[in-house]
Design a protein around this motif. Sequence first.
Motif, short mmCIF file in Angstrom:
data_model
loop_
_atom_site.label_atom_id
_atom_site.label_comp_id
_atom_site.label_asym_id
_atom_site.label_seq_id
_atom_site.Cartn_x
_atom_site.Cartn_y
_atom_site.Cartn_z
N GLN A 169 -1.36 2.36 1.94
CA GLN A 169 -1.20 3.63 1.35
C GLN A 169 0.17 3.71 0.82
O GLN A 169 0.51 4.08 -0.27
CB GLN A 169 -1.49 4.92 2.03
CG GLN A 169 -3.22 4.69 2.27
CD GLN A 169 -3.89 5.17 1.01
OE1 GLN A 169 -3.52 5.47 0.17
NE2 GLN A 169 -5.21 4.90 1.06
N GLY A 197 -7.87 3.79 -2.39
CA GLY A 197 -8.10 4.53 -0.90
C GLY A 197 -9.19 3.66 -0.16
O GLY A 197 -10.18 3.20 -0.87
N PRO A 234 -4.21 9.22 -8.54
CA PRO A 234 -4.87 9.67 -7.29
C PRO A 234 -3.93 10.10 -6.23
O PRO A 234 -2.96 9.69 -6.01
CB PRO A 234 -5.72 8.43 -7.15
CG PRO A 234 -4.86 7.47 -7.59
CD PRO A 234 -4.13 7.70 -8.83
N TYR A 271 -4.72 10.98 -2.19
CA TYR A 271 -5.56 10.76 -0.99
C TYR A 271 -5.43 11.56 0.08
O TYR A 271 -4.11 11.90 0.38
CB TYR A 271 -5.81 9.24 -0.78
CG TYR A 271 -6.29 8.26 -1.72
CD1 TYR A 271 -5.22 7.75 -2.54
CD2 TYR A 271 -7.54 8.39 -1.95
CE1 TYR A 271 -5.87 6.67 -3.43
CE2 TYR A 271 -7.95 7.27 -3.05
CZ TYR A 271 -7.17 6.58 -3.68
OH TYR A 271 -7.44 5.85 -4.81
N THR A 303 -7.11 11.52 4.04
CA THR A 303 -7.96 10.92 5.04
C THR A 303 -7.84 11.40 6.35
O THR A 303 -6.93 11.98 7.00
CB THR A 303 -7.90 9.36 4.92
OG1 THR A 303 -6.28 9.16 5.48
CG2 THR A 303 -7.96 8.79 3.80
N ILE A 332 -12.70 10.76 3.47
CA ILE A 332 -11.64 10.40 2.67
C ILE A 332 -11.73 11.43 1.37
O ILE A 332 -12.88 11.47 1.01
CB ILE A 332 -11.54 8.83 1.93
CG1 ILE A 332 -10.33 8.73 1.03
CG2 ILE A 332 -12.72 8.56 1.54
CD1 ILE A 332 -10.07 7.51 0.62
N GLU A 333 -10.62 12.12 0.78
CA GLU A 333 -10.74 12.89 -0.25
C GLU A 333 -9.85 12.45 -1.19
O GLU A 333 -8.58 12.11 -1.03
CB GLU A 333 -10.33 14.40 0.21
CG GLU A 333 -10.44 15.43 -0.80
CD GLU A 333 -9.67 16.56 -0.47
OE1 GLU A 333 -10.36 17.29 0.15
OE2 GLU A 333 -8.77 17.01 -0.81
N VAL A 334 -10.22 12.25 -2.48
CA VAL A 334 -9.36 11.86 -3.49
C VAL A 334 -9.48 12.83 -4.79
O VAL A 334 -10.40 13.71 -5.18
CB VAL A 334 -9.82 10.55 -4.22
CG1 VAL A 334 -11.56 10.56 -4.57
CG2 VAL A 334 -8.97 10.04 -5.00
#
Lengths: 165, 283
Positions: free
Chosen positions: B68, B174, B216, B218, B220, B225-227
């Motif tokens: 990341q 991600g 994006p 991210y 987590t 996971i949220e994008v």
Amino acid sequence: MDFDALFQKLYPSLFRYLHRLTGDADTAEDVAQEAFVRLLRQPLPEDEVRPWVFTVAMNLVRDGARKTERRHRLLTTAPALVTPTPLPDERVERAERIEAVRAVLDRLSERDRQLLLMREEGFKYEEIAAVVGVAPASVGTLIARALRRFVDLYNAREITDDARS
Amino acid sequence: MTHAVEGTLQAYLDEEMAPADRSALESHLLRCDACREQLEDLLRLSSEVHAALSETDLVAGTAMALQQVRLRHGALGGAPAAASGAARREAAARWTAFGRPLRLTPASLLKAAALAVLVAGAASLAVPGSPLFAWLRDALQRPDAAAPAPQPVATPEPRLTPAPEQPAAPPPAGFITPMDGTIQIRVIGVAPGAEIQVRYTNEAGAGVFPSGDADPRYRTRPGVIEVSGLNSGGVLIELPRNVPRASIEVNGELYLLKAGDGWDLRGPVQEQDAGGVTFRART
């Protein structure tokens, strides 16, 4: 500077520190990663990296405290989409202990939290004093008191829980 | 007899004392039950706090985090800024560099062992020439005591420099692995009409691959996971076909749910086959 090797060595400690400090894994990940992204833009001698990334991370936590609170509310109010399987008793108990520790940390002053968490990560008294804003000679006393306050709060909470059950 | 103050005992446990002071304290501890008891108490407190804090710890996920970091750095242009000497000196007031290699704690376990010997065998330890005294002295020896502390060097926060010309890189992806057999993917801020493509894979974890003009971001945590920041772009989600439970939420709406063998498609399906499904975000 071998970035990957430094990252492998320092990231777990920084993540652990930030997670303990904020109680939020998302924030800890975000801030820790951002600190290392900034390090990629600012190569340093290896022996300066650890204090640098920790300081950058602490500054990010302070600066982003309000944003963190908003994001945390956003995620915790989002509905659970998948029904979790029931947890065995042991995991429930562990979750309760974790909650108790977090509650104790939240009740400590920011100074006590910094003292205990930085000590846990192996920082020297001189370094802790610089961050907390006290004389190095007083750090030992302050740490001893913070340890005692932590344990007293934790034990008092356990007594309360026992009384309720 | 002058007893040691609590701060001094704590500094002793934390290996923060000068050698001469440490020797003097150790000599005192050999003779003073009260100070030894207080030292034991501080060691107990330290151990309890360490154990309590350790219980809250999560696994850091270092490998994924490194990926990341690389992706975020690449998404920002990727050029490292050279640190000028003037810039480094300029920010001296902002913070104090520690400038010394740090050691991990705790030596508490070693201290505990030494302390147990100290308490149990105070009489024999009182003889400077005894083997036990020599062992205790060696066990409590501070490492690198003679190493001079390097001069503190102020290092400023990095300043962004203009990125050099680079070809456009795809938006960073991600990744997430299941937690207790569950993966949750939350996609936020998807533009109306954008494509959300889901492909079933034989991988262990899920991947999120934004496209188009996505920038994006991210977030987590284990299994989730949220994008966000897709702008007008779409997203490809690679989902393990064998994960016991999974969900995909788009703009707060449940699009896909898996519990057991079946795929429950609740979002606006554009097309589907055995390999996956494509949704088109609601307008």
